[in-house]
Design a protein around this motif. Structure first.
Motif, PDB file in Angstrom:
ATOM      1  N   ILE A  29      22.825  22.090  53.718  1.00  0.00           N
ATOM      2  CA  ILE A  29      24.272  21.050  53.313  1.00  0.00           C
ATOM      3  C   ILE A  29      25.254  21.556  54.528  1.00  0.00           C
ATOM      4  CG2 ILE A  29      25.991  20.603  51.805  1.00  0.00           C
ATOM      5  CD1 ILE A  29      23.914  20.752  49.405  1.00  0.00           C
ATOM      6  N   TYR A  30      26.045  20.749  54.780  1.00  0.00           N
ATOM      7  CA  TYR A  30      27.222  21.101  55.755  1.00  0.00           C
ATOM      8  C   TYR A  30      28.359  21.627  54.771  1.00  0.00           C
ATOM      9  CZ  TYR A  30      25.847  18.436  59.524  1.00  0.00           C
ATOM     10  OH  TYR A  30      25.161  17.772  60.717  1.00  0.00           O
ATOM     11  N   TRP A  31      29.263  22.788  55.265  1.00  0.00           N
ATOM     12  CA  TRP A  31      29.938  23.534  54.603  1.00  0.00           C
ATOM     13  C   TRP A  31      31.621  23.339  55.298  1.00  0.00           C
ATOM     14  CZ3 TRP A  31      29.519  26.715  50.065  1.00  0.00           C
ATOM     15  CH2 TRP A  31      28.317  26.841  49.645  1.00  0.00           C
ATOM     16  N   GLU A  32      32.592  23.434  54.310  1.00  0.00           N
ATOM     17  CA  GLU A  32      33.954  23.158  54.891  1.00  0.00           C
ATOM     18  C   GLU A  32      34.286  24.669  55.281  1.00  0.00           C
ATOM     19  OE1 GLU A  32      35.761  20.017  55.142  1.00  0.00           O
ATOM     20  OE2 GLU A  32      35.669  19.446  53.126  1.00  0.00           O
ATOM     21  N   ASP A  33      33.953  25.525  54.451  1.00  0.00           N
ATOM     22  CA  ASP A  33      34.337  26.992  54.932  1.00  0.00           C
ATOM     23  C   ASP A  33      33.248  27.719  54.075  1.00  0.00           C
ATOM     24  OD1 ASP A  33      35.040  27.309  52.305  1.00  0.00           O
ATOM     25  OD2 ASP A  33      37.191  27.541  52.526  1.00  0.00           O
ATOM     26  N   GLU A  34      33.364  29.094  54.059  1.00  0.00           N
ATOM     27  CA  GLU A  34      32.212  29.884  53.271  1.00  0.00           C
ATOM     28  C   GLU A  34      31.969  29.533  51.868  1.00  0.00           C
ATOM     29  OE1 GLU A  34      34.800  33.815  52.769  1.00  0.00           O
ATOM     30  OE2 GLU A  34      33.094  33.887  53.973  1.00  0.00           O
ATOM     31  N   ASN A  35      33.073  28.858  51.435  1.00  0.00           N
ATOM     32  CA  ASN A  35      33.126  28.672  49.697  1.00  0.00           C
ATOM     33  C   ASN A  35      32.771  27.193  49.210  1.00  0.00           C
ATOM     34  OD1 ASN A  35      33.196  31.548  48.976  1.00  0.00           O
ATOM     35  ND2 ASN A  35      35.252  31.323  49.853  1.00  0.00           N
ATOM     36  N   THR A  36      33.107  26.391  50.290  1.00  0.00           N
ATOM     37  CA  THR A  36      33.268  24.971  50.109  1.00  0.00           C
ATOM     38  C   THR A  36      32.286  24.061  50.766  1.00  0.00           C
ATOM     39  OG1 THR A  36      35.592  25.462  49.645  1.00  0.00           O
ATOM     40  CG2 THR A  36      34.946  23.010  49.881  1.00  0.00           C
ATOM     41  N   MET A  37      31.711  23.164  49.932  1.00  0.00           N
ATOM     42  CA  MET A  37      30.667  22.374  50.597  1.00  0.00           C
ATOM     43  C   MET A  37      31.172  21.009  51.043  1.00  0.00           C
ATOM     44  SD  MET A  37      27.223  22.952  48.178  1.00  0.00           S
ATOM     45  CE  MET A  37      28.110  23.429  46.729  1.00  0.00           C
ATOM     46  N   VAL A  38      30.925  20.257  52.066  1.00  0.00           N
ATOM     47  CA  VAL A  38      31.398  19.006  52.317  1.00  0.00           C
ATOM     48  C   VAL A  38      30.864  17.879  51.300  1.00  0.00           C
ATOM     49  CG1 VAL A  38      31.350  17.309  54.077  1.00  0.00           C
ATOM     50  CG2 VAL A  38      31.444  19.712  54.929  1.00  0.00           C
ATOM     51  N   VAL A  39      31.904  17.245  50.797  1.00  0.00           N
ATOM     52  CA  VAL A  39      31.297  16.035  49.904  1.00  0.00           C
ATOM     53  C   VAL A  39      31.960  14.954  50.462  1.00  0.00           C
ATOM     54  CG1 VAL A  39      31.711  15.051  47.561  1.00  0.00           C
ATOM     55  CG2 VAL A  39      31.783  17.751  48.019  1.00  0.00           C
ATOM     56  N   GLY A  40      30.982  13.844  50.381  1.00  0.00           N
ATOM     57  CA  GLY A  40      31.465  12.528  51.225  1.00  0.00           C
ATOM     58  C   GLY A  40      32.122  11.668  50.436  1.00  0.00           C
ATOM     59  N   LYS A  41      32.602  10.617  50.951  1.00  0.00           N
ATOM     60  CA  LYS A  41      33.510   9.575  50.461  1.00  0.00           C
ATOM     61  C   LYS A  41      32.845   8.937  49.058  1.00  0.00           C
ATOM     62  CE  LYS A  41      36.461   5.616  51.358  1.00  0.00           C
ATOM     63  NZ  LYS A  41      36.945   4.541  52.492  1.00  0.00           N
ATOM     64  N   ASP A  42      31.570   8.956  49.019  1.00  0.00           N
ATOM     65  CA  ASP A  42      31.042   8.592  47.646  1.00  0.00           C
ATOM     66  C   ASP A  42      30.587   9.596  46.842  1.00  0.00           C
ATOM     67  OD1 ASP A  42      31.163   5.645  48.505  1.00  0.00           O
ATOM     68  OD2 ASP A  42      29.784   6.001  49.671  1.00  0.00           O
ATOM     69  N   TYR A  43      31.121  10.991  47.098  1.00  0.00           N
ATOM     70  CA  TYR A  43      30.833  12.043  46.221  1.00  0.00           C
ATOM     71  C   TYR A  43      29.450  12.655  46.329  1.00  0.00           C
ATOM     72  CZ  TYR A  43      35.160  10.470  44.291  1.00  0.00           C
ATOM     73  OH  TYR A  43      36.755   9.879  44.123  1.00  0.00           O
ATOM     74  N   GLU A  44      29.054  12.391  47.606  1.00  0.00           N
ATOM     75  CA  GLU A  44      27.592  12.944  47.892  1.00  0.00           C
ATOM     76  C   GLU A  44      27.751  14.294  48.666  1.00  0.00           C
ATOM     77  OE1 GLU A  44      28.254  10.232  51.265  1.00  0.00           O
ATOM     78  OE2 GLU A  44      29.172  10.435  49.160  1.00  0.00           O
ATOM     79  N   PHE A  45      26.799  15.141  48.660  1.00  0.00           N
ATOM     80  CA  PHE A  45      26.883  16.296  49.606  1.00  0.00           C
ATOM     81  C   PHE A  45      26.244  15.953  50.836  1.00  0.00           C
ATOM     82  CE2 PHE A  45      26.340  18.969  45.550  1.00  0.00           C
ATOM     83  CZ  PHE A  45      27.595  19.481  45.487  1.00  0.00           C
ATOM     84  N   LEU A  46      26.795  16.297  51.833  1.00  0.00           N
ATOM     85  CA  LEU A  46      26.345  15.860  53.195  1.00  0.00           C
ATOM     86  C   LEU A  46      25.319  16.718  53.710  1.00  0.00           C
ATOM     87  CD1 LEU A  46      29.660  14.553  54.731  1.00  0.00           C
ATOM     88  CD2 LEU A  46      28.003  13.196  53.345  1.00  0.00           C
ATOM     89  N   PHE A  47      24.044  16.490  53.830  1.00  0.00           N
ATOM     90  CA  PHE A  47      23.024  17.121  54.089  1.00  0.00           C
ATOM     91  C   PHE A  47      22.961  17.124  55.947  1.00  0.00           C
ATOM     92  CE2 PHE A  47      21.740  16.611  50.194  1.00  0.00           C
ATOM     93  CZ  PHE A  47      20.945  17.818  49.538  1.00  0.00           C
ATOM     94  N   LYS A  48      22.407  18.273  56.516  1.00  0.00           N
ATOM     95  CA  LYS A  48      22.456  18.272  57.821  1.00  0.00           C
ATOM     96  C   LYS A  48      21.432  17.474  58.504  1.00  0.00           C
ATOM     97  CE  LYS A  48      23.935  23.229  57.772  1.00  0.00           C
ATOM     98  NZ  LYS A  48      23.513  24.556  58.067  1.00  0.00           N
ATOM     99  N   LYS A  49      20.256  17.215  57.596  1.00  0.00           N
ATOM    100  CA  LYS A  49      19.362  16.229  58.000  1.00  0.00           C
ATOM    101  C   LYS A  49      19.213  15.162  56.865  1.00  0.00           C
ATOM    102  CE  LYS A  49      14.263  15.728  58.579  1.00  0.00           C
ATOM    103  NZ  LYS A  49      12.878  16.151  58.528  1.00  0.00           N
ATOM    104  N   GLU A  50      19.928  13.940  57.524  1.00  0.00           N
ATOM    105  CA  GLU A  50      20.047  12.780  56.723  1.00  0.00           C
ATOM    106  C   GLU A  50      18.841  12.504  55.838  1.00  0.00           C
ATOM    107  OE1 GLU A  50      22.178   8.290  57.439  1.00  0.00           O
ATOM    108  OE2 GLU A  50      22.012   9.860  59.139  1.00  0.00           O
TER     109      GLU A  50
END
Length: 445
Positions: free
Chosen positions: A366-387
């Motif tokens: 999963i993509y991370w915003e920083d070391e403690n925060t995962m990226v969450v998309g507009k539809d509240y889904e985690f964004l995976f590096k491999k779609e």
């Protein structure tokens, strides 16, 4: 339901659900209620508690929600849904009583009763089931392991999508965590300890926010019956009230959530403290009730045995003989430390996200915003590096990504609308835009 035995886990034979929800609080309960009339999406929801309970330790008599009854589980997406609060009133012969009550904000106890009524009608909501693991399946699905608390068996289910709705847990400062007991409790367990607390000679509430104010007001009203001294100490500069202006409340709208999410991570992080005035402060009505109680009491008593003190931080707790406790307090503006002696303590130190342990295995995917925060998309889904077509959605730990849309009940339905539409692949529940009178950035030319 048919099962086959395998490796100590009973496997659901061949069934592939569209979505499985983990945790049944208001968010996932609302999702289940919106999915119930949809034939095209097959969902299943699990909750480790044996029944629906919404903050049972804080269902204080006469306390009310800080959201309108319109922000129930379904109305903003579909006012005709049978699980609306108004239909609950109708089915329970309470419509006229509510009409003459003439208030938008409903009692917390009634909201809990309403939610329990909805949960009792949804066969896809399974209680007494603890989700212990979520693994990537061999195809476009997730394998969800569920422990049945009653039977002691593990079952495995398959779902194309998973929604994490595990809510939050009490946040206890590290320097007092080891001191928690029946005399020192978090607001989340206040009602469980109420009788013991009110038998104390001096009760101290530590912290600010709505929960602290509701507990303090309850103690203030009963003080004349029990005779304890009462203190309310908070490190906040003031006893702040929630922004109540109508225009100011427009930040609890889909329009603001969309704007907030368009900001950079640094901008979102720096904006959060400014949103706290609307998100984490005290409802004006509670503060008014507290002041009115103190004023009427002051007519005949110059010393009401009540202390209210801001700018004061709890630094430590030490047990004394005789059932008392020494609280090390620090008035930070004067840089002055002192001892505060009390017999009972209620800490109102808020909550932290309850993030499942199994989520750690997805860290490198999963993509991370920083070391403690995962990226969450507009539809509240985690964004995976491999779609991937199968999503992990989250309704937990959203402050950094969605701001005012993180926990607000009024926006819970909006969160679920976006998730359902993402799962369906089309706009099954229409997302309304331009819902407020203000805008948050200039029009693009």
């Amino acid at each position: 339901m048919k099962y086959i035995q395998g490796g100590g886990i009973r496997m659901d034979a061949g069934k592939l659900y569209d979505v499985i929800g983990i945790g049944i609080g208001p968010s996932n309960l609302g999702l289940a209620a919106l999915l119930d009339p949809l034939e095209e999406i097959d969902g299943l929801f699990f909750e480790q508690n044996t029944s629906f309970e919404w903050h049972p330790g804080m269902l204080i008599d006469k306390s009310v929600l800080n959201s309108s009854f319109l922000s129930d589980l379904v109305t903003f997406a579909d006012p005709t849904n049978p699980y609306s609060f108004l239909n609950y009133l109708h089915k329970h012969n309470r419509m006229y009583q509510f009409f003459f009550y003439q208030k938008f904000n409903i009692p917390r106890k009634e909201y809990n009763s309403y939610a329990k009524w909805v949960a009792s009608q949804l066969g896809d909501c399974k209680f007494g089931r603890q989700v212990t693991n979520v693994e990537d399946g061999t195809g476009d699905w997730y394998d969800v392991t569920v422990f049945n608390i009653e039977t002691g068996e593990n079952h495995s289910y398959r779902a194309r999508h998973v929604v994490i709705g595990t809510g939050s847990t009490p946040m206890i400062p590290e320097d007092i965590k080891d001191e928690m007991n029946e005399d020192i409790c978090h607001t989340s367990s206040y009602l469980y300890n109420e009788k013991n607390i009110k038998r104390g000679s001096h009760v101290s509430v530590i912290g600010s926010g709505q929960s602290a104010a509701e507990v303090f007001y309850d103690l203030l009203q009963d003080q004349k019956h029990y005779g304890y001294k009462l203190s309310w100490l908070t490190r906040s500069p003031q006893f702040f009230q929630t922004e109540d202006a109508k225009v100011g409340r427009e930040i609890f709208s889909p329009d603001f959530v969309d704007y907030f999410q368009s900001l950079s991570f640094d901008s979102r992080t720096s904006a959060l403290p400014y949103l706290d005035q609307a998100r984490k402060q005290i409802e004006p009505g509670v503060l008014e009730n507290i002041y009115n109680e103190l004023y009427h009491r002051s007519i005949e008593r110059k010393d009401p045995d009540v202390l209210l003190q801001p700018m004061t931080e709890l630094r430590g707790i030490r047990s004394l003989s005789g059932g008392n406790y020494e609280l090390t307090m620090h008035q930070w503006q004067k840089n002055m430390s002192y001892s505060h002696i009390t017999s009972k303590v209620i800490v109102a130190t808020g909550y932290k996200p309850n993030v499942p342990k199994w989520l750690k295995k997805y860290k490198d995917k999963i993509y991370w915003e920083d070391e403690n925060t995962m990226v969450v998309g507009k539809d509240y889904e985690f964004l995976f590096k491999k779609e991937r077509p199968n999503h992990l959605f989250t309704l937990t730990n959203l402050d950094q990504s969605h701001g005012t849309g993180a926990t607000n009940l009024a926006l819970s339905v909006y969160r679920n609308q976006r998730i359902i539409n993402k799962i369906a692949g089309y706009e099954r529940y229409a997302i309304q835009e331009d819902t407020i009178f203000q805008q948050f950035m200039p029009d693009e030319k």
